[in-house]
Design a protein around this motif. Sequence first.
Motif, mmCIF file in Angstrom:
data_model
loop_
_atom_site.group_PDB
_atom_site.id
_atom_site.type_symbol
_atom_site.label_atom_id
_atom_site.label_comp_id
_atom_site.label_asym_id
_atom_site.label_seq_id
_atom_site.Cartn_x
_atom_site.Cartn_y
_atom_site.Cartn_z
ATOM 1 N N UNK A 109 0.955 -1.258 0.035
ATOM 2 C CA UNK A 109 -0.110 -0.040 -0.083
ATOM 3 C C UNK A 109 0.839 1.220 -0.014
ATOM 4 N N UNK A 110 0.416 2.302 -0.536
ATOM 5 C CA UNK A 110 1.212 3.577 -0.545
ATOM 6 C C UNK A 110 0.737 4.577 0.352
ATOM 7 N N UNK A 111 -0.514 4.283 0.957
ATOM 8 C CA UNK A 111 -1.025 5.037 2.035
ATOM 9 C C UNK A 111 0.099 4.894 3.504
ATOM 10 N N UNK A 112 0.624 6.165 3.974
ATOM 11 C CA UNK A 112 1.362 5.862 5.310
ATOM 12 C C UNK A 112 0.636 5.473 6.415
ATOM 13 N N UNK A 113 -0.673 5.800 6.227
ATOM 14 C CA UNK A 113 -1.403 5.499 7.378
ATOM 15 C C UNK A 113 -1.756 3.967 7.522
ATOM 16 N N UNK A 114 -2.236 3.470 6.298
ATOM 17 C CA UNK A 114 -2.311 2.058 6.182
ATOM 18 C C UNK A 114 -0.998 1.166 6.727
ATOM 19 N N UNK A 115 0.074 1.708 6.078
ATOM 20 C CA UNK A 115 1.242 1.168 6.216
ATOM 21 C C UNK A 115 1.848 0.955 7.609
ATOM 22 N N UNK A 116 1.599 2.222 8.351
ATOM 23 C CA UNK A 116 1.831 2.284 9.663
ATOM 24 C C UNK A 116 1.047 1.446 10.619
ATOM 25 N N UNK A 117 -0.342 1.078 10.585
ATOM 26 C CA UNK A 117 -1.003 0.228 11.399
ATOM 27 C C UNK A 117 -0.607 -1.097 10.824
ATOM 28 N N UNK A 118 -0.228 -1.346 9.787
ATOM 29 C CA UNK A 118 0.118 -2.778 9.232
ATOM 30 C C UNK A 118 1.111 -3.298 9.865
#
Length: 272
Positions: A109-118
């Motif tokens: 994913x390129x969304x930093x929010x999604x990546x951080x949670x993941x």
Amino acid sequence: MRCAVQDRPKRVTTNGDAERPNVARLYDYFLGGAHNFAVDRKLAEESGQDFPVAEMIRGVRSFLRRVVKVCVDQGVRQFLDLGSGIPTAGNVHEIALQLDPTCRVVYVDFDPVAVAHARTMLRDNLSATIVEADLRDAEKVVNAPETCSLIDFSQPVAVFMIGVLPYLLEPGEPGDVIAAYRELIAPGSLIALTHLTKDVEPELVDKLITLAALTETPIMPRSKKDIEEFVDGLELLDPGLVLAAQWRADGEVPGASAAADATSYGTVAEIR
């Protein structure tokens, strides 16, 4: 093609803007996850009063579950999930590892929010990880250290493009992305995708488009004819390109909303 194995980060700090809704966190909420904020829940609850958005999202997730099982049944143990968002309850790694603990999953994913949670969710999982990258850059995705630590591209891999292609707004982009990954994966690999459509329930899909705009992530529905062009030349598994809710759904409990089930097409192709 096997890449050199490298260590993944041991610690990751979560981040994200709690002042405005985020599409990845909205999906997480609709799917029963806990990685969302009050602003996301407020928008989700308001939207749910107007149209069955949760049912639409859960219907696509049901397709994903069926596809993971098909992949494992066909001997595929590697998964590359493009545009994955937050890997919330019932995502690829949970389903695949229950079926076979030797499976490996890389989310992208390129969304930093999604990546951080993941990264926070997966930090202790040796069989799953996430790559922060734009899925349109296939070479970067497959050569990322995180990808190389888990996936051997000389062996079959399942590439998932489930729920993400409508975010590619240029007319030919979905077809270009499919073609790029097709060139990088081994025979026996599978490509699974869904795509939002206005063919059947245009008013309902228009409401989803409005909701997406509120998260500053616009989406583009497409017709069955458009999607057929994207997969032209691929060998589609039975029953071909159909409404995602109908793809190998024998014996499955029908969705709560027939209209919601008619908003996305789905298919799986095998690479020969």
